[in-house]
Design an enzyme around this catalytic site. Sequence first.
Site, PDB file in Angstrom:
ATOM      1  N   ASN A 151       0.872  -1.181   0.000  1.00  0.00           N
ATOM      2  CA  ASN A 151       0.000   0.000   0.000  1.00  0.00           C
ATOM      3  C   ASN A 151       0.907   1.227   0.000  1.00  0.00           C
ATOM      4  O   ASN A 151       1.474   1.591   1.032  1.00  0.00           O
ATOM      5  CB  ASN A 151      -0.890  -0.045   1.256  1.00  0.00           C
ATOM      6  CG  ASN A 151      -1.840   1.122   1.320  1.00  0.00           C
ATOM      7  OD1 ASN A 151      -1.806   2.030   0.483  1.00  0.00           O
ATOM      8  ND2 ASN A 151      -2.687   1.119   2.322  1.00  0.00           N
ATOM      9  N   ARG A 154      -2.581  -2.195  -3.475  1.00  0.00           N
ATOM     10  CA  ARG A 154      -3.778  -1.395  -3.271  1.00  0.00           C
ATOM     11  C   ARG A 154      -3.687  -0.160  -4.179  1.00  0.00           C
ATOM     12  O   ARG A 154      -2.692   0.576  -4.157  1.00  0.00           O
ATOM     13  CB  ARG A 154      -3.855  -0.942  -1.817  1.00  0.00           C
ATOM     14  CG  ARG A 154      -5.035  -0.037  -1.604  1.00  0.00           C
ATOM     15  CD  ARG A 154      -4.860   0.852  -0.418  1.00  0.00           C
ATOM     16  NE  ARG A 154      -6.020   1.707  -0.291  1.00  0.00           N
ATOM     17  CZ  ARG A 154      -6.018   2.843   0.366  1.00  0.00           C
ATOM     18  NH1 ARG A 154      -4.911   3.263   0.960  1.00  0.00           N
ATOM     19  NH2 ARG A 154      -7.096   3.567   0.432  1.00  0.00           N
ATOM     20  N   HIS A 185     -12.913   2.993  -0.059  1.00  0.00           N
ATOM     21  CA  HIS A 185     -12.951   1.926   0.958  1.00  0.00           C
ATOM     22  C   HIS A 185     -13.663   0.680   0.412  1.00  0.00           C
ATOM     23  O   HIS A 185     -14.176  -0.138   1.190  1.00  0.00           O
ATOM     24  CB  HIS A 185     -13.719   2.351   2.236  1.00  0.00           C
ATOM     25  CG  HIS A 185     -13.104   3.473   3.000  1.00  0.00           C
ATOM     26  ND1 HIS A 185     -13.863   4.490   3.548  1.00  0.00           N
ATOM     27  CD2 HIS A 185     -11.825   3.728   3.331  1.00  0.00           C
ATOM     28  CE1 HIS A 185     -13.069   5.337   4.183  1.00  0.00           C
ATOM     29  NE2 HIS A 185     -11.826   4.898   4.069  1.00  0.00           N
ATOM     30  N   ARG A 245     -11.832  15.568   7.642  1.00  0.00           N
ATOM     31  CA  ARG A 245     -12.567  15.952   6.418  1.00  0.00           C
ATOM     32  C   ARG A 245     -13.981  16.383   6.798  1.00  0.00           C
ATOM     33  O   ARG A 245     -14.611  15.764   7.665  1.00  0.00           O
ATOM     34  CB  ARG A 245     -12.660  14.791   5.434  1.00  0.00           C
ATOM     35  CG  ARG A 245     -11.338  14.388   4.836  1.00  0.00           C
ATOM     36  CD  ARG A 245     -11.557  13.381   3.716  1.00  0.00           C
ATOM     37  NE  ARG A 245     -10.316  12.734   3.361  1.00  0.00           N
ATOM     38  CZ  ARG A 245     -10.116  11.421   3.389  1.00  0.00           C
ATOM     39  NH1 ARG A 245     -11.084  10.592   3.731  1.00  0.00           N
ATOM     40  NH2 ARG A 245      -8.953  10.922   3.051  1.00  0.00           N
ATOM     41  N   GLU A 304      -8.280  -5.118   5.347  1.00  0.00           N
ATOM     42  CA  GLU A 304      -8.088  -4.779   3.932  1.00  0.00           C
ATOM     43  C   GLU A 304      -6.913  -5.542   3.326  1.00  0.00           C
ATOM     44  O   GLU A 304      -6.949  -5.922   2.163  1.00  0.00           O
ATOM     45  CB  GLU A 304      -7.933  -3.261   3.779  1.00  0.00           C
ATOM     46  CG  GLU A 304      -9.279  -2.571   3.977  1.00  0.00           C
ATOM     47  CD  GLU A 304      -9.190  -1.076   4.161  1.00  0.00           C
ATOM     48  OE1 GLU A 304      -8.743  -0.642   5.246  1.00  0.00           O
ATOM     49  OE2 GLU A 304      -9.566  -0.338   3.239  1.00  0.00           O
TER      50      GLU A 304
END
Length: 413
Positions: A7, A92, A181, A242, A387
């Site tokens: 990743n 990823r 996601h 965010r 993940e």
Amino acid sequence: MNILVINCGSSSLKFQVIDTDTQKAIAKGLCERIGIDGAITYENLRNKTGKIKENTRIDDHKKAISLVLAALTDSKTGVIRSLSEIGAVGHRIVHGGENFTKSVLIDNDVINAIREVSELAPLHNPANLTGIEACRAMMPNTPMVAVFDTAFHQTMPPKAYMYAIPLNYYKDYKIRRYGFHGTSHKFVSTEVAKYLGKTPEELKTIVCHLGNGASVSAVQYGKCIDTSMGLTPLEGLIMGTRCGDLDPAVVDYIMGKTNMSAYEIDQMMNKDSGVYALSGNLSSDFRDLWKAREEGNKNAELALDAWAYRVAKYIGAYVAAMNGVDVICFTAGVGENDTKSRALIYQYLGYLGIEIDEEKNAKTRGEIAEISKPESKVKVFVFPTNEELAIAQETLALVQCPVKYKHTKKKAE
Ligand code: AMP
């Protein structure tokens, strides 16, 4: 098979080696500050003494990969004897645009197609590509797979993914909602179905991925039909830093009132907003926010209440979108561990006939647990996401059953 999961961020590279027979990580680590100065942490999970934590010059991702591969095969710290023990690499990739509806074996066409959609994720995709190129240089004969954050959401219908702005913005620039996601939403919705002894095709599931970044998805009979993030991960829930949903006119209004550029406002909305902003810049970490709230801090109270209210609104919207729900899952850092933030959300769910076992909720952290009572009309689960394991599973499936990617230009609706 051992699968190396990579990743890559712009200045970091996270990695794990997963043994797909046991479904467990056997090594993991992180290269940080790539191109700045450099640091590596590494852990052999089979042997407690096999650890590395050192500052060392890492000029680029290729150097980072060479350090990772050296750590994995080192006689003291290594978890494998040679690179031939790595059967495949799973990467990823943040944005697959409309080019990728599922994971793919990486070849030159795939690399070009990822590059083609990089404008949609200018901070992430180029870094992801750097990781692919570095791995290909070091392990030219090892199969590699690209797993996209956006792919699972590609089943959304146009009524869910189109923004109501002139059509040419979609036709010319592919401006639409993509969602992120996806690897986590797919993993949790699939695994919870398995846990219940059902197939995903039998269930209407809402997955609440609540971490520092956060999104909700509506998964109807195994297919995502809506999700809260949009063109970028900024839309939807209130997150760590965010802002989530916002009247777009706010941007122009702030520009008119201040000297801020569009870029600066974008940075503010991504990095200085969310619960961090609402708490009066106290913290984006929910543990700090709860501590402050319990000490009487009103801003921390507002931040957590607004956060939970927004999650509850999305759950309500997705119950409507699917005309019902069978299972609601909470996952990621906050969803798995923060018992009190979950409880704030439950307050809004009574109308669904949901009954929560409060004691069970209060002691469930980081493990699979059904926290609704048996008589609850909807099952509520804490279901940890993984993940890296999901990427390893997708990688294994493609290595065992290779399908060559065909690039087709999707016609604009
Ligand atoms: P993630 O982005 O999924 O890694 O989630 C990170 C966030 O999870 C952190 O910023 C924390 O706010 C939250 N978190 C992690 N552990 C806990 C915990 N034990 N209690 C409350 N919040 C937690």
